[in-house]
Design a protein around this motif. Structure first.
Motif, mmCIF file in Angstrom:
data_model
loop_
_atom_site.group_PDB
_atom_site.id
_atom_site.type_symbol
_atom_site.label_atom_id
_atom_site.label_comp_id
_atom_site.label_asym_id
_atom_site.label_seq_id
_atom_site.Cartn_x
_atom_site.Cartn_y
_atom_site.Cartn_z
ATOM 1 N N SER A 142 -26.331 26.929 -39.582
ATOM 2 C CA SER A 142 -24.783 26.384 -40.386
ATOM 3 C C SER A 142 -24.960 27.114 -41.865
ATOM 4 C CB SER A 142 -24.521 25.142 -40.306
ATOM 5 O OG SER A 142 -24.300 24.632 -38.957
ATOM 6 N N GLY A 188 -17.755 22.476 -41.763
ATOM 7 C CA GLY A 188 -17.830 21.610 -40.629
ATOM 8 C C GLY A 188 -19.379 21.872 -39.912
ATOM 9 N N GLY A 234 -22.188 18.866 -39.789
ATOM 10 C CA GLY A 234 -22.726 18.561 -38.252
ATOM 11 C C GLY A 234 -24.227 18.492 -38.574
ATOM 12 N N SER A 261 -22.723 24.713 -32.740
ATOM 13 C CA SER A 261 -21.872 23.599 -32.370
ATOM 14 C C SER A 261 -21.783 23.144 -31.198
ATOM 15 C CB SER A 261 -20.397 23.814 -32.751
ATOM 16 O OG SER A 261 -20.016 24.650 -31.871
ATOM 17 N N SER A 297 -17.366 17.141 -37.883
ATOM 18 C CA SER A 297 -17.868 18.557 -37.937
ATOM 19 C C SER A 297 -17.075 19.401 -36.918
ATOM 20 C CB SER A 297 -19.318 18.712 -37.532
ATOM 21 O OG SER A 297 -19.673 20.095 -37.154
#
Length: 694
Positions: A672, A571, A575, A509, A601
């Motif tokens: 992810s 999330g 993203g 992230s 996200s």
């Protein structure tokens, strides 16, 4: 539990400010835009006519030297700077007496030939006509008193509407930012001057109800609330004075009266009074200052606002400073100040937290403002990339000290059961400052330049310091921080759930945030036709707005459904998909949607990342303290903040800027996906201790 107890008040003040601010601004903007539209059309015609005359004069001079009109050379290069300098002019062309196109730049000849062939441009002076989507102004070319052709200047018919739309959007952005700034100021005034004193009065009155008259309220304002509190304090002092007089009178009776029965009764009365009521031993009631998490909100807002002002143009500013003599590739040179800024925040934050706990938040806030302000100011004066990197590292040190001081103050001001509410105060101030700073910073940079914007940021940080110095209590209580040992941190990393959360959720992230949003977005948008600094700032505002809108919903879902790992996984996937959206759609104009999806996200995953820690690190939170575990999570995820810009810069020479967005998206999405698969094995609840007991 409500995340932020100021949210209802914030919403009420937002509605009040909206009612007061937006309608008059809307009416004024509507009238101003109408006047602007009426005045712009004739001005555009005059400008096009002036451009046509200047070009015709130069071409006529060439013809006068004996060069035939159709034999002129370098006409594309002659037209190019004129088109670049005048966005409303879509094309420039030269036609002969038969209206055949000899030279053209800005449009395809096949598009205009059918219109030119049936249009009569004869007559004196300029001739205006509508040709498809263009307003065409024909300026005659004269040679020896004879018309030999025309210079055709094509204006975009929709240019006025597009300009009006841009101005309307600018007004909307500035109104939104003004609205949020007004609400922050109103919220601070209400909480500091009304809610805080009333809470202090409530605390003292509760003590008085129990017979304790040893405290008064510490209020320095002289407004209506302040006068009420001063009157309330005066009543307590009056009661204290009456007690002193009664005490002196009883002492006099006990000393001078000859009747022991009377003396005994007086002593009984004295014991009863002292049993029922308590007064200050020194004769001066102790002052109670009600510390609130919201006390720090406005200074924090102003400081983060100052930092976020450079968000939309930082890579562009670094690119302008770049010279090949630095010995770095341009991409790495652009990434260097951004990555170093993140590195120093990560390196200084742990020490800053410990210093704040020991020395007091007010002192550390003011100390941190010194390097931050110098860093802001000197960044505006930087001559090269290395200068800027030095000053940005200094700013990062100040940023770490200031933000850690604010978090420490909130942690100490909030009661244990309201720590989450205090966290909401911090997050709310940072997010609203991000929205306002990004939007206003881009507009200011477009109007006054990059360097002046940095100077304004330095001025804002000084204002934040003055507020802290004037309003925050210097005698704020301090707390000794818990210092976990290294082996406890190593044990934390051996927890595979925590390790997976950091490696495949938190770090990706931050890679997306710094590598894509901070680094690639401004560069990508600026190379896209039709985008300027104001457009970049407006589009980048979509990220914090999305986070603001989604974070409360994600927090509620995490608490209600208990699906914390799932929200983090969803999330992360959103993203990564958002970064790949341009290649999936085949259109890089959807980059704004990618930014919004990145905000979605992080809005979905940020709160659940914190909320899941007590579940997956139950034993570690018991041994180290939950605050330290969360602090280590934040420290570890900053590895992604440092990696992000360098990774994006490494992709640019290989794939180009657009390809770098896709490659970075593939990295984020891949990591992810790994976390999403692992999240199915997380389970729910504090299960680690049970596993260790097996």
């Amino acid at each position: 539990m409500t995340l932020d107890h100021t949210r209802p008040l914030f919403i009420r003040l937002l509605l009040l400010a909206f009612i007061v601010l937006v309608p008059p601004v809307g009416l004024l903007a509507h009238g101003a835009l109408g006047e602007f539209a009426r005045g712009l059309v004739p001005e555009m015609d005059k400008k096009a006519e002036t451009v046509g005359r200047d070009l015709a004069s130069s071409i006529e001079r060439a013809i006068g030297y004996g060069i035939p009109l159709d034999k002129l050379q370098g006409m594309d290069e002659f037209f190019a700077p004129v088109l670049a300098a005048n966005r409303e002019i879509r094309y420039l062309a030269v036609t002969d007496r038969d209206n055949r196109i000899l030279f053209i730049n800005g449009a395809m000849p096949e598009l205009l030939t059918p219109y030119f062939s049936v249009t009569d441009f004869e007559g004196g002076g300029s001739r205006k006509s509508l040709i498809g989507d263009f307003v065409n102004l024909a300026q005659p070319l004269m040679s020896k008193g004879v018309v030999v052709g025309h210079v055709q200047v094509g204006l975009d018919q929709d240019y006025v509407q597009s300009r009006l739309m841009e101005i309307a959007v600018d007004i909307g952005v500035m109104t939104l930012c003004s609205l949020l700034v007004s609400v922050e100021i109103l919220l601070f005034i209400v909480t500091f001057n009304v809610i805080g004193p009333i809470r202090a009065v409530s605390t003292v009155m509760d003590r008085v109800r129990r017979g304790d008259f040893g405290y008064t309220c510490g209020v320095i304002s002289d407004d209506e609330v302040g006068r009420f509190v001063h009157g309330f304090n005066g009543a307590i002092r009056h009661v204290d004075g009456l007690f002193r007089r009664l005490e002196a009178y009883m002492d006099e009776i006990k000393t001078a009266h000859f009747d022991k029965t009377v003396v005994g009764r007086v002593m009984d009365i004295e014991a009863r009074v002292r049993f029922l009521f308590r007064f200050s031993r020194t004769g001066q009631p102790e002052v109670i200052n009600e510390h609130q998490a919201t006390d720090i909100r406005l200074p924090l807002f102003l400081f983060v606002f100052a930092e976020e002002m450079s968000r939309s143009f930082m890579p562009l500013f670094i690119r302008d400073l770049y010279t090949p003599s630095t010995g770095l590739d341009q991409e790495m040179a652009i990434a260097l100040p951004i990555a170093v800024f993140m590195f120093f925040i990560a390196a200084v934050s742990p020490s800053a937290a410990m210093i704040s706990a020991r020395k007091g938040s007010r002192r550390v806030f003011l100390i941190g403002l010194l390097p931050a302000t110098v860093g802001f100011f000197m960044s505006g004066l930087a001559d090269n990339v290395f200068d800027l990197t030095l000053w940005r590292s200094l700013t990062a040190i100040g940023y770490a000290l200031v933000t850690m001081a604010c978090q420490s103050y909130i942690a100490q001001a909030a009661q244990r059961e309201s720590r989450a509410q205090g966290l909401g105060v911090y997050v709310g101030a940072v997010l609203t400052a991000s929205i306002c700073g990004t939007g206003i910073g881009g507009v200011l940079a477009e109007r006054v330049g990059y360097r002046a914007t940095f100077v304004l940021a330095a001025a804002l940080s000084v204002v934040a310091g003055l507020l802290i110095y004037r309003l925050m209590d210097a005698a704020q209580p301090k707390a000794e921080p818990l210092s976990p040992r290294k082996r406890e941190f190593l044990a934390l990393l051996r927890n595979w759930r925590f390790f997976a959360l950091v490696t495949f959720a938190a770090i990706p992230s931050k890679i997306a945030l710094t590598g894509f949003f901070f680094f690639l977005v401004p560069l990508t948008l600026l190379q896209t036709p039709g985008y300027d600094l104001g457009d970049i700032a407006r589009i980048m505002m979509m990220y914090p707005i999305s986070v603001v809108l989604l974070s409360p919903l994600a927090a509620r879902l995490a608490d209600k459904m208990g699906w914390k790992a799932g929200l983090v996984a969803v999330g992360g996937l959103i993203g990564g998909f958002g970064l790949l959206l341009p290649v999936l759609s085949g259109d890089f104009n959807v980059l704004g949607v990618s930014i919004a999806l990145l905000g979605v996200s992080h809005g979905l995953s940020a709160s659940p990342q914190l909320a899941i820690i007590p579940d997956i690190c139950w034993t570690e939170c018991r041994n180290m303290g939950q605050t330290n575990v969360l602090a280590f999570l934040r420290l570890a995820e900053r590895v992604g903040s440092v990696i992000g810009p360098f990774l994006a810069a490494a992709f640019i020479p290989i794939y180009g800027i657009s390809g770098a967005v896709i490659a970075l998206g593939a990295v984020v999405l891949g990591m992810s996906v790994v976390f999403a698969l692992l999240s199915f094995a997380y389970g729910s609840g504090p299960h680690i201790e049970a596993e260790l007991a097996e």
